[in-house]
Design an enzyme around this catalytic site. Structure first.
Site, PDB file in Angstrom:
ATOM      1  N   ILE A 162       1.001  -1.422   0.017  1.00  0.00           N
ATOM      2  CA  ILE A 162       0.319   0.021  -0.137  1.00  0.00           C
ATOM      3  C   ILE A 162       1.072   1.580  -0.037  1.00  0.00           C
ATOM      4  O   ILE A 162       0.708   2.029  -1.096  1.00  0.00           O
ATOM      5  CB  ILE A 162      -0.704  -0.404   0.800  1.00  0.00           C
ATOM      6  CG1 ILE A 162      -2.118  -0.996   1.381  1.00  0.00           C
ATOM      7  CG2 ILE A 162      -1.868   1.262   1.468  1.00  0.00           C
ATOM      8  CD1 ILE A 162      -3.284  -1.930   2.507  1.00  0.00           C
ATOM      9  N   ALA A 241      -3.933   3.382   7.865  1.00  0.00           N
ATOM     10  CA  ALA A 241      -3.575   1.982   7.761  1.00  0.00           C
ATOM     11  C   ALA A 241      -4.175   1.562   9.561  1.00  0.00           C
ATOM     12  O   ALA A 241      -5.107   0.894   9.301  1.00  0.00           O
ATOM     13  CB  ALA A 241      -2.438   1.945   8.270  1.00  0.00           C
ATOM     14  N   ARG A 242      -4.176   1.777  10.503  1.00  0.00           N
ATOM     15  CA  ARG A 242      -4.862   1.723  11.668  1.00  0.00           C
ATOM     16  C   ARG A 242      -4.448   2.455  12.410  1.00  0.00           C
ATOM     17  O   ARG A 242      -3.147   2.952  12.913  1.00  0.00           O
ATOM     18  CB  ARG A 242      -4.227   0.370  12.483  1.00  0.00           C
ATOM     19  CG  ARG A 242      -4.477  -1.008  11.469  1.00  0.00           C
ATOM     20  CD  ARG A 242      -5.835  -1.419  11.413  1.00  0.00           C
ATOM     21  NE  ARG A 242      -6.229  -2.696  11.140  1.00  0.00           N
ATOM     22  CZ  ARG A 242      -6.556  -2.840   9.754  1.00  0.00           C
ATOM     23  NH1 ARG A 242      -6.832  -1.589   8.889  1.00  0.00           N
ATOM     24  NH2 ARG A 242      -6.475  -4.344   9.711  1.00  0.00           N
ATOM     25  N   ASP A 266      -8.557   8.490   8.572  1.00  0.00           N
ATOM     26  CA  ASP A 266      -9.598   7.026   7.993  1.00  0.00           C
ATOM     27  C   ASP A 266     -10.261   5.954   9.041  1.00  0.00           C
ATOM     28  O   ASP A 266     -10.668   4.656   8.846  1.00  0.00           O
ATOM     29  CB  ASP A 266      -9.365   6.363   6.691  1.00  0.00           C
ATOM     30  CG  ASP A 266     -10.072   5.251   6.011  1.00  0.00           C
ATOM     31  OD1 ASP A 266     -11.715   5.977   6.301  1.00  0.00           O
ATOM     32  OD2 ASP A 266     -10.079   4.881   5.570  1.00  0.00           O
ATOM     33  N   GLU A 271     -12.102   2.461  17.079  1.00  0.00           N
ATOM     34  CA  GLU A 271     -13.697   2.114  15.681  1.00  0.00           C
ATOM     35  C   GLU A 271     -14.452   1.214  16.271  1.00  0.00           C
ATOM     36  O   GLU A 271     -13.982   0.057  17.000  1.00  0.00           O
ATOM     37  CB  GLU A 271     -12.744   2.678  14.524  1.00  0.00           C
ATOM     38  CG  GLU A 271     -12.142   1.575  13.732  1.00  0.00           C
ATOM     39  CD  GLU A 271     -11.861   1.430  12.581  1.00  0.00           C
ATOM     40  OE1 GLU A 271     -10.522   2.619  12.322  1.00  0.00           O
ATOM     41  OE2 GLU A 271     -11.652   1.022  12.012  1.00  0.00           O
ATOM     42  N   HIS A 289     -13.345   4.525   8.302  1.00  0.00           N
ATOM     43  CA  HIS A 289     -12.405   3.243   7.595  1.00  0.00           C
ATOM     44  C   HIS A 289     -13.082   2.378   6.393  1.00  0.00           C
ATOM     45  O   HIS A 289     -13.561   1.448   6.421  1.00  0.00           O
ATOM     46  CB  HIS A 289     -12.710   2.239   8.844  1.00  0.00           C
ATOM     47  CG  HIS A 289     -11.637   1.038   8.323  1.00  0.00           C
ATOM     48  ND1 HIS A 289     -11.413   0.346   9.474  1.00  0.00           N
ATOM     49  CD2 HIS A 289     -10.872   0.524   7.276  1.00  0.00           C
ATOM     50  CE1 HIS A 289     -10.094  -0.311   9.492  1.00  0.00           C
ATOM     51  NE2 HIS A 289      -9.881  -0.322   7.980  1.00  0.00           N
ATOM     52  N   GLY A 291     -11.017   2.317   3.436  1.00  0.00           N
ATOM     53  CA  GLY A 291      -9.586   1.912   2.711  1.00  0.00           C
ATOM     54  C   GLY A 291     -10.099   0.663   1.628  1.00  0.00           C
ATOM     55  O   GLY A 291      -9.732   1.239   0.583  1.00  0.00           O
ATOM     56  N   SER A 292     -11.068   0.306   2.410  1.00  0.00           N
ATOM     57  CA  SER A 292     -10.775  -1.302   1.033  1.00  0.00           C
ATOM     58  C   SER A 292     -12.939  -1.045   1.097  1.00  0.00           C
ATOM     59  O   SER A 292     -12.814  -2.024  -0.064  1.00  0.00           O
ATOM     60  CB  SER A 292     -10.765  -2.705   1.908  1.00  0.00           C
ATOM     61  OG  SER A 292     -11.403  -2.853   2.656  1.00  0.00           O
TER      62      SER A 292
HETATM   63  C1  DGY Z   1      -7.994  -4.286   6.384  1.00  0.00           C
HETATM   64  O1  DGY Z   1      -8.121  -4.853   5.124  1.00  0.00           O
HETATM   65  O2  DGY Z   1      -6.488  -4.710   6.317  1.00  0.00           O
HETATM   66  C2  DGY Z   1      -9.113  -3.502   5.664  1.00  0.00           C
HETATM   67  O3  DGY Z   1      -8.860  -2.436   7.290  1.00  0.00           O
HETATM   68  C3  DGY Z   1     -10.031  -3.416   6.482  1.00  0.00           C
HETATM   69  O4  DGY Z   1     -10.472  -4.637   7.501  1.00  0.00           O
END
Ligand code: DGY
Length: 323
Positions: A162, A241-242, A266, A271, A289, A291-292
């Site tokens: 990423i 990311a986290r 995000d 969360e 969140h 991202g995906s």
């Molecule tokens: C991941 O794939 O780690 C995304 O953050 C969704 O949880």
């Protein structure tokens, strides 16, 4: 007589295409109303299951569920690239395989990182609010104003898939690129970014800092007051990311003092119960969140998890085996 299909517990809803595939090859127990399942509910529903399909929101797999799973469980497939929510050592001890879903969400997540940079720098959130709340009364040369992304310096913390995809996109903005990673990546994967073996050494170059590393004991809370102090005044931090990689007190303090001009987030510690102080800051661009969260990516993630399960039950090594 055909052998019985493996029994699969799925903790959250998946896109239709994935659920119908799983329904054909497993005795799948689905979560029809998509409610977050408690640890007790997961344990109860997992009785006699051969496999579990979980998500990054099923935090109990890092804090004790695995030791309590019934002996029937042979594999846990998480529909996520991140797997900090699974105690891999505990799974190994129980001889339970664990898989994740890398690659298929790289582009979607890198796109969100760019959205965070643009949103935070250009004040997309307050701009959108002005229009929606009918407070846009005149066009002005002097306010409100944001910051340029083009031509600025970007530091990428974590140069995995990423991070690399973020670097590739940032090239289109003529950004000067830097990265910190445990090890340098091959030059063709760095997209011209300069490697810094020490995160501290990269920070003075970070007009923007994009967090793209995994959440591990080494990275949790790593973006703290001391590190933020090393960034240029008026810098911007974005996190796709986290949440727990950031020390929230430090980030909020820097956003209030003006040390940081803005942030784009995000992901959040705990969360969706985020630190409520973020809501009252006008210089943070907040997303839930995402991202995906595209149709194609979520289908691809579900299918990748299903591929891993299928390989496992066919006696082959799943391509994303973590154990
Ligand atoms: C991941 O794939 O780690 C995304 O953050 C969704 O949880």
């Amino acid at each position: 007589m055909a052998p019985a299909l493996p029994r699969l517990l799925v903790t959250r809803r998946l896109p239709k295409a994935t659920e119908s595939r799983l329904g054909k090859t497993y005795q799948a127990r689905l979560n029809a109303d998509d409610h977050p399942m408690s640890d007790a509910e997961i344990l109860d529903a997992a009785a006699d299951s051969d496999a579990l399909l979980i998500t990054s929101m099923d935090k109990g797999f890092a804090t004790g569920i695995i030791a309590k799973l019934p002996p029937s469980v042979k594999i846990i497939a998480t529909v996520s690239v991140g797997y900090e929510h699974v105690d891999i050592a505990a799974a190994r001890e129980r001889n339970i395989a664990v898989t994740n879903t890398p690659d298929v969400l790289t582009n979607a997540t890198a796109d969100i990182a760019v959205l965070l940079m643009l949103g935070a720098a250009r004040g997309a959130h307050w701009g959108a609010r002005m229009v929606r709340e009918d407070r846009w009364n005149s066009w002005s040369l002097t306010e409100p104003l944001g910051l340029d992304v083009t031509g600025r310096r970007l530091g990428i913390l974590g140069m995995g898939r990423i991070g690399q995809a973020v670097a590739k996109r940032a090239q289109a903005f003529d950004m000067e690129l830097h990265y910190h990673n445990r090890r340098p990546v091959a030059p063709d994967l760095a997209f011209g970014a300069r490697y810094h073996a020490k995160l501290d050494d990269m920070l003075p170059y970070c007009d923007f800092l994009s967090i793209n590393c995994a959440s591990t004991p080494e990275t949790r809370g790593i973006v703290n007051e001391r590190l933020i102090a090393k960034m240029p005044h008026g810098a911007i931090i974005v996190n796709s990311a986290r949440g727990d990689i950031i020390d929230d007190d430090a980030l909020i303090g820097a956003l209030k003092s003006g040390k940081l001009a803005a942030a784009g987030l995000d992901v959040f510690r705990n969360e969706p119960k985020i630190d409520s102080r973020y809501r009252s800051l006008d210089n943070v661009f907040l997303l839930p969140h995402l991202g995906s969260a595209t149709h194609d990516t979520r289908i691809a993630m579900g299918m990748r998890a299903a591929d891993n399960l299928d390989a496992f039950f066919a006696g082959r090594r799943p391509q994303d085996l973590l154990t």
